[in-house]
Design a protein around this motif. Structure first.
Motif, PDB file in Angstrom:
ATOM      1  N   GLN A   7      22.177   9.394  14.877  1.00  0.00           N
ATOM      2  CA  GLN A   7      21.503   8.361  15.652  1.00  0.00           C
ATOM      3  C   GLN A   7      20.627   9.037  16.703  1.00  0.00           C
ATOM      4  OE1 GLN A   7      24.264   6.092  18.018  1.00  0.00           O
ATOM      5  NE2 GLN A   7      22.985   4.259  18.007  1.00  0.00           N
ATOM      6  N   PRO A   9      19.382   9.167  20.286  1.00  0.00           N
ATOM      7  CA  PRO A   9      19.861   8.545  21.522  1.00  0.00           C
ATOM      8  C   PRO A   9      18.779   7.835  22.324  1.00  0.00           C
ATOM      9  CG  PRO A   9      19.735  10.922  21.779  1.00  0.00           C
ATOM     10  CD  PRO A   9      19.460  10.636  20.328  1.00  0.00           C
ATOM     11  N   GLY A  12      17.964   4.737  19.581  1.00  0.00           N
ATOM     12  CA  GLY A  12      19.219   4.172  19.093  1.00  0.00           C
ATOM     13  C   GLY A  12      19.264   3.909  17.611  1.00  0.00           C
ATOM     14  N   ILE A  42      22.798  12.419  17.563  1.00  0.00           N
ATOM     15  CA  ILE A  42      24.201  12.256  17.927  1.00  0.00           C
ATOM     16  C   ILE A  42      24.922  11.461  16.848  1.00  0.00           C
ATOM     17  CG2 ILE A  42      23.682  12.355  20.399  1.00  0.00           C
ATOM     18  CD1 ILE A  42      23.972   9.284  20.471  1.00  0.00           C
ATOM     19  N   ASP A  45      27.177   5.635  17.986  1.00  0.00           N
ATOM     20  CA  ASP A  45      27.923   5.207  19.175  1.00  0.00           C
ATOM     21  C   ASP A  45      28.968   4.162  18.797  1.00  0.00           C
ATOM     22  OD1 ASP A  45      28.833   4.326  21.592  1.00  0.00           O
ATOM     23  OD2 ASP A  45      26.875   3.872  22.445  1.00  0.00           O
ATOM     24  N   ARG A  46      30.220   4.573  18.810  1.00  0.00           N
ATOM     25  CA  ARG A  46      31.331   3.673  18.495  1.00  0.00           C
ATOM     26  C   ARG A  46      32.236   3.445  19.703  1.00  0.00           C
ATOM     27  NH1 ARG A  46      31.939   3.188  12.810  1.00  0.00           N
ATOM     28  NH2 ARG A  46      30.792   4.742  11.604  1.00  0.00           N
ATOM     29  N   GLU A  47      31.749   3.852  20.884  1.00  0.00           N
ATOM     30  CA  GLU A  47      32.614   3.783  22.061  1.00  0.00           C
ATOM     31  C   GLU A  47      32.054   2.936  23.201  1.00  0.00           C
ATOM     32  OE1 GLU A  47      33.571   7.734  23.266  1.00  0.00           O
ATOM     33  OE2 GLU A  47      34.649   8.204  21.402  1.00  0.00           O
ATOM     34  N   SER A  48      30.744   2.753  23.280  1.00  0.00           N
ATOM     35  CA  SER A  48      30.193   1.978  24.395  1.00  0.00           C
ATOM     36  C   SER A  48      30.703   0.544  24.341  1.00  0.00           C
ATOM     37  CB  SER A  48      28.664   1.983  24.347  1.00  0.00           C
ATOM     38  OG  SER A  48      28.166   3.284  24.566  1.00  0.00           O
ATOM     39  N   GLY A  67      25.196   2.180  26.807  1.00  0.00           N
ATOM     40  CA  GLY A  67      24.998   2.707  25.471  1.00  0.00           C
ATOM     41  C   GLY A  67      23.716   3.509  25.357  1.00  0.00           C
ATOM     42  N   VAL A  68      23.468   4.045  24.180  1.00  0.00           N
ATOM     43  CA  VAL A  68      22.244   4.775  23.917  1.00  0.00           C
ATOM     44  C   VAL A  68      21.155   3.796  23.496  1.00  0.00           C
ATOM     45  CG1 VAL A  68      23.547   6.803  23.223  1.00  0.00           C
ATOM     46  CG2 VAL A  68      22.808   5.171  21.482  1.00  0.00           C
ATOM     47  N   ALA A  91      25.109   0.269  18.991  1.00  0.00           N
ATOM     48  CA  ALA A  91      26.509   0.673  19.056  1.00  0.00           C
ATOM     49  C   ALA A  91      27.314  -0.300  18.204  1.00  0.00           C
ATOM     50  CB  ALA A  91      27.022   0.673  20.500  1.00  0.00           C
ATOM     51  N   THR A  93      31.665  -1.268  17.621  1.00  0.00           N
ATOM     52  CA  THR A  93      33.075  -0.980  17.903  1.00  0.00           C
ATOM     53  C   THR A  93      33.947  -1.955  17.118  1.00  0.00           C
ATOM     54  OG1 THR A  93      33.241  -2.499  19.786  1.00  0.00           O
ATOM     55  CG2 THR A  93      32.489  -0.246  20.254  1.00  0.00           C
TER      56      THR A  93
END
Length: 273
Positions: A7, A9, A12, A42, A45-48, A67-68, A91, A93
């Motif tokens: 991804q 950043p 995104g 990167i 993003d699975r955490e934002s 997030g990014v 992102a 999650t």
């Protein structure tokens, strides 16, 4: 990296991890920008944190915190016939996926233009391979082809009461989505094609928002004529700004204002020649 996707950043947007380019093509384009510290790739993003909030009855926003990417507020239309996601978060999650699932089956994911591709293949896969409708005119910008990709042009009716079409402008395939609204007054989701201004009474039309590149008078009038086919009281662009009343008239007035300025009709207001 131990993933089939990476991804960017800055924008995104997802991309195949096997051979990412030295510079993200979306960011290198004149409508976007490469980060001052250079290009990085990167893992997705699975955490934002992602918050699902109701914007009005039947319309929800997916807000990513810290997030990014560009920071778009993806929209979810929720009806008895299923859901439509317009624009895609950068992102994803498990908690956000479960919250979206609880609203009903996903019938379509529609990014308005390449800047809004986000992690569309991961969202599709997490939502039972929901179809990802990408404008044919913009498909060359895909850095990863979702398994459920559906190229489209013209008019799209993913569920009753929801219509997508392509006025172009910001990108050749830039799309808008019209929804009847829970009250029947009409809602236009406009992405970057028509950007609601901070005054929440007017809108803007640009080729590039970060780099301040305008569109011509003819193109802006074409966009305004395109969306004139729809009845809508409210309009949302791809962040949190919206116009809550008489939005269709606001779009037409703003388009005429833009056209008048770029044709030089207000040059007398800018100082001595």
């Amino acid at each position: 990296m131990s993933t089939e996707l990476v991804q960017c950043p800055t924008c995104g947007v997802e991309r195949d991890a096997a051979d990412p380019p030295a510079v993200c093509p979306i960011c290198a384009d004149e409508r976007q920008y490469v980060a001052p510290d250079g290009q990085r790739w990167i893992v997705p993003d699975r955490e934002s944190p992602i918050t699902l909030r109701e914007l009005e009855p039947g319309l929800w926003g997916l807000e990513v915190t810290d997030g990014v990417g560009i920071g778009q507020l993806a929209k979810l239309i929720v009806t008895a016939d299923g859901c439509v996601m317009y624009d895609v978060p950068a992102a994803v999650t498990p908690d956000a996926v479960e919250a979206v699932r609880a609203l009903g089956p996903m019938r379509a994911i529609i990014p308005s233009h390449p800047h809004m591709f986000g992690l569309q293949s991961l969202w599709s896969a997490a939502l039972d391979d929901a179809p990802v409708f990408v404008s044919e005119a913009d498909a060359a910008w895909l850095g990863h082809r979702p398994s459920a990709l559906v190229p489209w042009s013209g008019i799209l009716n993913p569920i009753p009461g929801v219509t997508a079409s392509q006025p172009g402008g910001h990108f050749p395939g830039s799309s808008v989505v019209h929804w009847e609204g829970s009250d029947g007054a009409g809602v236009l989701l406009a992405g970057d094609t028509i950007m609601v201004n901070p005054d929440r009474a007017t809108v803007s039309f640009l080729r590039s928002y970060p780099n301040r590149l305008p569109l011509s008078a003819d193109v802006v009038e074409r966009i305004a004529a395109h969306v004139a086919r729809y009845d809508f009281d409210r309009i949302y662009s791809n962040f949190s700004l919206r116009i809550d009343r008489d939005a269709a008239a606001a779009v037409q007035r703003s388009a005429q204002r833009h056209a008048s300025w770029v044709r030089g009709e207000f040059d007398h207001l800018t100082g001595p020649g």
